[in-house]
Design an enzyme around this catalytic site. Structure first.
Site, PDB file in Angstrom:
ATOM      1  N   GLU A 185       0.828  -1.216   0.000  1.00  0.00           N
ATOM      2  CA  GLU A 185       0.000   0.000   0.000  1.00  0.00           C
ATOM      3  C   GLU A 185       0.862   1.267   0.000  1.00  0.00           C
ATOM      4  O   GLU A 185       1.031   1.924   1.022  1.00  0.00           O
ATOM      5  CB  GLU A 185      -0.972  -0.063   1.176  1.00  0.00           C
ATOM      6  CG  GLU A 185      -1.928  -1.244   1.011  1.00  0.00           C
ATOM      7  CD  GLU A 185      -2.777  -1.532   2.232  1.00  0.00           C
ATOM      8  OE1 GLU A 185      -3.171  -0.592   2.928  1.00  0.00           O
ATOM      9  OE2 GLU A 185      -3.028  -2.730   2.496  1.00  0.00           O
TER      10      GLU A 185
ATOM     11  N   GLU B 185      -9.646   3.751   1.246  1.00  0.00           N
ATOM     12  CA  GLU B 185      -9.454   4.075   2.663  1.00  0.00           C
ATOM     13  C   GLU B 185      -8.366   5.140   2.877  1.00  0.00           C
ATOM     14  O   GLU B 185      -8.447   5.927   3.817  1.00  0.00           O
ATOM     15  CB  GLU B 185      -9.116   2.811   3.457  1.00  0.00           C
ATOM     16  CG  GLU B 185      -7.846   2.122   2.974  1.00  0.00           C
ATOM     17  CD  GLU B 185      -7.560   0.794   3.681  1.00  0.00           C
ATOM     18  OE1 GLU B 185      -8.406   0.329   4.466  1.00  0.00           O
ATOM     19  OE2 GLU B 185      -6.472   0.232   3.449  1.00  0.00           O
TER      20      GLU B 185
HETATM   21  C1  NOJ Z   1      -7.904  -2.589   6.337  1.00  0.00           C
HETATM   22  C2  NOJ Z   1      -8.834  -2.860   5.211  1.00  0.00           C
HETATM   23  O1  NOJ Z   1      -8.246  -2.529   3.984  1.00  0.00           O
HETATM   24  C3  NOJ Z   1     -10.100  -2.074   5.463  1.00  0.00           C
HETATM   25  O2  NOJ Z   1     -10.982  -2.223   4.370  1.00  0.00           O
HETATM   26  C4  NOJ Z   1     -10.724  -2.525   6.747  1.00  0.00           C
HETATM   27  O3  NOJ Z   1     -11.841  -1.721   7.023  1.00  0.00           O
HETATM   28  C5  NOJ Z   1      -9.744  -2.425   7.909  1.00  0.00           C
HETATM   29  N1  NOJ Z   1      -8.504  -3.035   7.566  1.00  0.00           N
HETATM   30  C6  NOJ Z   1     -10.283  -3.103   9.169  1.00  0.00           C
HETATM   31  O4  NOJ Z   1     -10.344  -4.480   8.971  1.00  0.00           O
HETATM   32 CA    CA Z   2      -5.800  -1.964   3.604  1.00  0.00          CA
END
Ligand code: NOJ
Ligand code: CA
Length: 694
Positions: free
Chosen positions: A179, A490
């Site tokens: 990432e 995210e």
């Molecule tokens: C990282 C994941 O990419 C995300 O989608 C998720 O909400 C969080 N971890 C918590 O599991």
């Molecule tokens: Ca992630």
């Protein structure tokens, strides 16, 4: 164009000291269209390969070989003993995917190297040459010299790109796994990179030739990154396990395929099925229970601090909220509702407390049987979630029961998660000692398959986050529907910095070459951290974290970024506030009859058209980086002789990701396959179109 079949050329090379002539063998194979040639040689006792395109060398001679801890390896003193050839031109069908029919058209040579010193041993290197690139792998037959456990200490495979090419890559062996914001630079600046890594040659003859290096069918082995030996010259760097050994195996054995995609233009990389073709056919039998679709979920609310995973705030996975999402999904035609934070273990420092997760025990305000029944009555299903925080030991001990519980409650897809710094995956060794692994070590490669098999026993499909990279295993295990493995949405909630405007137009030509991604598109409130806090103790994040796109670009992502499970990631209320734009997300499909990348340049823009499997309608998505662009997109993918109403979602005249991201025009136009669609994409803007046959 001359067409060469497989042939072995021999020529004389002078032996160094004694002046005894030695014959260096060169075995050659070409692509079906004759444009790509691979030469394999044993010159100087080393196994090497060279790649040509249109008669010119594009990858200089590069080594092949393997080293072992307790056996003689394949490094020096090798000669080509024999070869076999094979021709394949056949089609196979994907149960779901970016196209139904995949054509596997390649020419193969399998070259056997035999040792000339030490114990007699043989290594086969099998090459498959397609019109869009090559794949090769090592095969070690069962043999006297390789009895017992084989411990691979190094793979000697090299890739000689040359330093003077453009490159797009993410760094390997860094804490945040895959990432990272993509680096754009010169091949000579790439030091240790995750694959796929994409290059564009710059020198005269090959100016503009695109090459992307990756691997296919990563099983029983560890993941490969590219380590620079010298600028532009890379060696396969296998991720070692906790014991320092890169791969534990036994003969007979096959390595994953090393892949080199080659395309004259950038979209040629996307329009290639090499990775899938190099994977084994479906091993799971009837997989009609694997069902692509769109979903919403208790998810973005946590990332923007509207809710929390655990009880230390406003718990998101509560019965009322989940019902609200189910109602929303039912009303707007979504198949699933993802629920994160439903199970015990999230309170406090969940990132570091993976051993606290209980995968069968829900928080008291989340009633799984009641909610599943509520969903089922409305034609929706719950999508499960297993966050492991990298404690794989804890997860493996519980996963059979965890999948059984979900299956009893009608859950058919589970999102898994491995949030832990790279190198911090927890397992126990054979002596019961706690050990740590990388996300792409052999242990994790095998772990993911154990999960797929356990899930498959309960007819459950998997969407893994913080996964090992995709290498096309969905062909063999069709319940591996999608995964993360790059910076997703995210990061626009808390990434500091968020994904930059060029992110998608690099992803499309790098990460996306490996397979579907659960990017979780569709954010409509583009300044989520500027919402007032829901509660005093739940302050929002840094407002500079926000999607750096126009609203239209959010829509275009549904076509540009392929995923068989495709999320509408924003809060229901944000969709309800803009139902006309939301209509595109409701209409777009997640499973495709056909896909075609039409135009683009790496890091700049991309336009892709896909034909839905269920409705048979074509959709078009295009995105650009920070540079506004006028595109003229030929609609040649439409059926000739038919007329269509194009429902167009385009950036308005003032649109700009930073200053006017919501400026959008929705309009209709009658078009045929003879037309080109002219559109102006704003800075970090896009274009999304649905074609309805008249
Ligand atoms: C990282 C994941 O990419 C995300 O989608 C998720 O909400 C969080 N971890 C918590 O599991
Ligand atoms: Ca992630």
């Amino acid at each position: 164009m001359l067409r060469f079949g497989m042939m072995v050329l021999s020529f004389l090379a002078l032996a160094f000291a004694a002046a005894i002539p030695l014959r260096a063998e060169v075995a050659q194979e070409t692509s079906p269209d004759g444009r790509i040639w691979v030469n394999v040689s044993d010159e100087g006792g080393q196994a090497t390969y060279t790649v040509h395109f249109d008669g010119e060398v594009v990858m200089e001679p590069a080594r092949l070989g393997l080293l072992f801890a307790d056996h003689h390896g394949f490094e020096a003193d090798l000669k080509i003993e024999s070869y076999t050839r094979n021709r394949v031109n056949e089609a196979w069908e994907q149960p779901w995917g970016e196209r139904r029919e995949v054509r596997d058209h390649h020419q193969e040579m399998a070259v056997t190297f035999v040792s000339t010193q030490g114990p007699e041993r043989r290594m086969i290197v099998r090459f498959r040459v397609f019109d869009t690139g090559i794949g090769f792998r090592y095969e070690l037959p069962e043999q006297e010299a390789l009895l017992g456990d084989i411990r691979i200490t190094d793979e000697l495979t090299q890739f000689n790109i040359g330093g003077d090419a453009d490159a797009w890559w993410t760094p390997s062996r860094q804490f945040n796994r895959y990432e990272y914001i993509y680096r754009t630079g010169q091949a000579g600046e790439v030091d240790d990179a995750h694959t796929p890594v994409t290059f564009r040659q710059k020198d005269g003859e090959h100016d503009g030739l695109h090459i992307s290096i990756h691997e296919a069918a990563l099983v029983d082995y560890s993941g490969m990154s590219l380590l620079a030996l010298r600028p532009g010259s890379f060696e396969a760097q296998l991720r070692a396990g906790f014991d320092g050994i890169k791969v534990h195996t036994k003969a007979p054995f096959k390595s994953p395929w090393r892949t080199v995609q080659i395309a004259p233009d950038a979209v040629g990389l996307i329009n290639s099925d090499i990775i899938l073709n190099l994977n084994e056919p479906n091993k799971m039998g009837d997989v009609s229970w694997v069902e692509p679709g769109k979903y919403v979920g208790i998810w973005w609310a946590m990332h923007i601090r509207e809710r929390t995973w655990g009880n230390d705030g406003i718990h998101g996975a509560n019965n009322d909220d989940v019902k609200r999402y189910i109602d929303f999904a039912a009303e707007h035609g979504f198949a699933g509702v993802l629920v994160e934070g439903w199970n015990i273990g999230w309170d406090g420092d969940w990132f570091n407390n993976g051993e606290l997760f209980d995968f069968t025990k829900a928080y008291s305000d989340f009633d799984l049987p009641m909610l599943s029944a509520y969903a089922e009555e409305r034609g929706v299903r719950i999508i499960g979630h297993h966050e492991t925080s990298g404690n794989v030991a804890n997860y493996e001990a519980q996963m059979e029961n965890a999948f059984a519980l979900y299956a009893e409650n009608g859950v058919r897809e589970v999102k898994t998660g491995y949030v832990a710094d790279a190198g911090d995956i927890v397992r126990y060794d054979d002596n019961g000692v706690r050990q740590y692994e990388w996300h792409d070590s052999q242990f994790m490669v095998e772990h993911h398959l154990r999960v797929l098999e356990a899930a498959g026993r309960h007819q459950i499909s998997i969407n893994a986050h913080e996964p090992v990279k995709d290498t096309g295993l969905r062909r063999t295990y069709p319940n591996w529907m999608t995964r993360e493995g790059a910076r997703g949405m995210e990061f626009n909630a808390w990434g500091s910095p968020p994904n930059p405007p060029e992110h998608i137009s690099i992803l499309a030509y790098t990460r996306m070459l490996s397979g579907p991604m659960d990017f979780t598109p569709g954010i409509f409130d583009l300044r989520p951290n500027e919402r007032p806090p829901v509660r005093e103790d739940m302050q929002r994040g840094d407002p500079s974290n926000r999607p750096q796109t126009t609203l239209v670009k959010q829509l275009a992502l549904y076509v540009v970024l392929y995923s068989s499970l495709q999320m509408a990631a924003d809060l229901p209320e944000n969709y309800e506030a803009n139902l006309s734009a939301f209509q595109f997300i409701k209409d777009v499909e997640a499973d495709w009859e056909e896909s075609v990348a039409l135009l683009g340049e790496v890091g700049e823009y991309v336009a892709i058209a896909r034909k839905g499997r269920a409705g048979g309608e074509w959709f078009l998505g295009a995105v650009t980086d920070a540079e506004p662009r006028d595109l003229s997109i030929p609609l040649t993918f439409l059926e000739e002789g038919k007329t269509y109403t194009a429902q167009i979602y385009r950036d308005g005249a003032e649109a700009h990701w930073d200053t006017a991201p919501y400026d959008m025009v929705i309009e209709e136009m009658t078009v045929t396959s003879a037309d080109a669609l002219d559109a102006r994409l704003a800075s970090s803007g896009g274009l999304a179109v649905r074609f309805v046959e008249n």
